[in-house]
Scaffold this motif. Sequence first.
Motif, short mmCIF file in Angstrom:
data_model
loop_
_atom_site.label_atom_id
_atom_site.label_comp_id
_atom_site.label_asym_id
_atom_site.label_seq_id
_atom_site.Cartn_x
_atom_site.Cartn_y
_atom_site.Cartn_z
N GLY A 33 58.05 -1.08 -0.52
CA GLY A 33 58.84 0.34 -0.10
C GLY A 33 60.35 -0.11 0.24
N GLY A 34 60.85 0.76 1.07
CA GLY A 34 62.30 0.66 1.48
C GLY A 34 62.85 2.05 1.76
N ARG A 86 46.87 -4.15 -13.08
CA ARG A 86 48.13 -3.27 -13.60
C ARG A 86 47.33 -2.62 -14.61
N TYR A 87 47.27 -1.37 -14.16
CA TYR A 87 46.69 -0.28 -14.96
C TYR A 87 47.42 0.76 -15.44
N LEU A 110 62.32 0.45 -8.40
CA LEU A 110 62.83 1.52 -8.58
C LEU A 110 64.41 1.60 -8.11
N LEU A 136 55.07 8.25 -6.44
CA LEU A 136 54.87 9.65 -5.61
C LEU A 136 56.17 9.99 -4.36
N THR A 137 56.68 9.16 -4.57
CA THR A 137 57.96 9.19 -3.70
C THR A 137 58.91 10.34 -3.97
N GLN A 151 47.88 5.38 -5.44
CA GLN A 151 48.59 4.97 -4.47
C GLN A 151 48.29 5.57 -3.10
N TYR A 182 65.46 4.78 1.26
CA TYR A 182 66.31 5.46 0.25
C TYR A 182 67.12 6.70 0.68
N GLU A 231 52.11 0.91 -18.85
CA GLU A 231 52.32 -0.43 -18.44
C GLU A 231 51.42 -1.05 -19.51
N GLY A 247 60.09 4.73 3.19
CA GLY A 247 58.68 4.75 2.79
C GLY A 247 58.00 3.58 2.23
N SER A 248 56.73 3.78 1.93
CA SER A 248 56.08 2.36 1.51
C SER A 248 54.82 3.03 0.49
N ARG A 268 51.66 4.90 -15.31
CA ARG A 268 52.78 4.32 -16.00
C ARG A 268 52.19 3.70 -17.32
N PHE A 274 53.38 6.23 2.53
CA PHE A 274 53.87 6.84 3.91
C PHE A 274 55.20 7.03 3.73
N GLU A 275 55.87 8.27 4.01
CA GLU A 275 57.16 8.50 3.90
C GLU A 275 57.72 9.08 5.20
N ALA A 291 52.34 -7.70 -6.19
CA ALA A 291 52.55 -6.97 -4.73
C ALA A 291 51.39 -6.30 -4.72
P1 HAM Z 1 56.25 0.56 -6.55
O1 HAM Z 1 56.31 -0.99 -5.85
O2 HAM Z 1 56.37 0.77 -7.75
O3 HAM Z 1 56.69 1.60 -5.54
O4 HAM Z 1 54.48 0.77 -6.32
C1 HAM Z 1 53.69 0.48 -5.33
C2 HAM Z 1 52.64 -0.35 -5.50
O5 HAM Z 1 51.64 0.47 -6.33
C3 HAM Z 1 52.89 -1.57 -5.95
O6 HAM Z 1 53.03 -2.55 -5.18
C4 HAM Z 1 51.25 -1.71 -6.57
O7 HAM Z 1 50.59 -2.18 -5.72
C5 HAM Z 1 51.04 -0.44 -7.08
N1 HAM Z 1 51.18 -0.24 -8.36
C6 HAM Z 1 52.40 0.29 -9.09
N2 HAM Z 1 52.23 0.25 -10.36
C7 HAM Z 1 50.92 0.05 -10.88
C8 HAM Z 1 49.83 0.03 -11.83
N3 HAM Z 1 50.54 0.08 -13.05
N4 HAM Z 1 48.63 -0.30 -11.66
C9 HAM Z 1 48.20 -0.67 -10.66
N5 HAM Z 1 48.77 -0.56 -9.21
C10 HAM Z 1 50.00 -0.27 -9.51
C11 HAM Z 1 56.55 2.91 -5.78
O8 HAM Z 1 55.72 3.39 -6.34
C12 HAM Z 1 57.43 3.32 -4.56
N6 HAM Z 1 57.14 4.85 -4.58
C13 HAM Z 1 56.95 3.05 -3.21
C14 HAM Z 1 57.68 3.83 -1.92
C15 HAM Z 1 57.34 4.65 -1.23
N7 HAM Z 1 59.03 3.51 -1.81
C16 HAM Z 1 59.38 4.15 -0.87
N8 HAM Z 1 58.26 5.15 -0.46
#
Ligand code: HAM
Length: 448
Positions: free
Chosen positions: A300-301, A125-126, A263, A87-88, A131, A303, A119, A319-320, A117, A134-135, A296
């Motif tokens: 976040g981090g 993992r689904y 990412l 969503l970022t 999600q 960007y 996956e 963001g996270s 995704r 916060f940004e 996890a």
């Molecule tokens: P991400 O690490 O890809 O970061 O996803 C964030 C969290 O979403 C993961 O730590 C995990 O808990 C959950 N997640 C990801 N994929 C799955 C999945 N397939 N099934 C269940 N839970 C999942 C981001 O998406 C960045 N947009 C975070 C961010 C925000 N960075 C900066 N701002």
Amino acid sequence: MAKSSKRSFQTLRGMRDILPVDWPYYEFIEGASKRISGDYGYSRIGTPILEDAGLFSRSAGQSEMVIKEMYVFDDRGGDSVAIRPELTAPVARAYVEHGFSNMPQPIKLWYFDTGMRYERPQAGRYRQFYQVGFEIFGEASPVADTELIVMGYRLLTDLGLPIRISINSLGDTESRAAYKKALNAYLKPLLKQLPPDDLARFERNSLRILDSKEKVTQTLLEDAPKIIDYLSPASREHFLKVVDYLDDLELPYVIDSRLVRGLDYYTGIVFEYYSDDTEITLPDGKKKEIQTAHLALGGGGRYDNLIEEVGGKATPAVGSGFGVERIIVQLKDRQIEIPSVPAPEVFVGQIGDEARKKAFVLFEDLRSRGVRVSHAFTKEGIKAQLEAANRLGVRFAIILGQKELLDKTILIRDMENGIQETVDYKKAVPEVLKRLQRASKPAKPLTK
Ligand code: HAM
């Protein structure tokens, strides 16, 4: 016998229905996120589930996730669209599209939304997940990075989860270029020993090799150079400031030089949240393993290039994001009790058609006054209705039978002690309200 031509349908692989037993968990997490967003001054934003596919392939670079996991298709108009895998990038697009850069900075946004995704499904993992994120846009100070790291920690610990944080810095472009050079030099004589998948990852983006789950690769990387040692003076100072703040706040973090995240838009600090223990002790003393402890809960981090990459002017951002289902799996594993929907207080029962009409009116009257009221108007017998009232655990049942209908009265039954009282129909509502109020007050002691 002829085979039925009717097909039966099931959820697609990796997709799940959210059943009534699970919604309270989602609402619990959404409520906590909303509260914490308010505490730190974030406003909620929502973005569409479908975006121009280019938004992700551009903004997330050629990351594994974009290459392998995105749902991309041409829509009926022939445009290449993608279901958001995160969503970022959509929120960054919205920031640019709605001219947020012209408002006083920083802009702080939060969301609670779904993404997809492709996956390989497994516990935690689904293919479709929620999600919370916060940004912060328009703030380069390490204070912003720290605030986000702290907020995520507070969110997860408020929910009852013990948390450890991993942090690292990927540095600015200059730092990364210097580090990649050192890493490539280190890995060059070892490339032949890498498993084919890791070799491909390495060739796409050498940094991604660092979080490989392959044992061979992990061993090969044991003496690899660490990115922290290659940070430019500015990146290093930024990182040390965040670490310093975290120390003052006494947050339990570890510096993990292998943390690179999935990412490719990160440009500085990166962080992830994990469960602080891998097993729990149940009330009977038995130990239970937390099966998803290695995944996890969020991450976040910083960007700082993304806004520019999606068409805006250079804007620092950090963001996270947190996986709601992953949090739920842990809440359940740890048997953490979550607030349940408050049970009804009053049950309205009736015997016969005429009484049902009046009971319906009474039900609506009580409901509009904020009473949590329930009924079983489709059931005829009073016995079945009272059984339903018992199951619901209501304190009072109001009963309208033939006799009450003739006498223009109702029967109020205290379900706790079984005492019944007949009252005038017109006084039914105030009487119920009075009794509810009395029941909610602790009984007065008989002696001083
Ligand atoms: P991400 O690490 O890809 O970061 O996803 C964030 C969290 O979403 C993961 O730590 C995990 O808990 C959950 N997640 C990801 N994929 C799955 C999945 N397939 N099934 C269940 N839970 C999942 C981001 O998406 C960045 N947009 C975070 C961010 C925000 N960075 C900066 N701002």
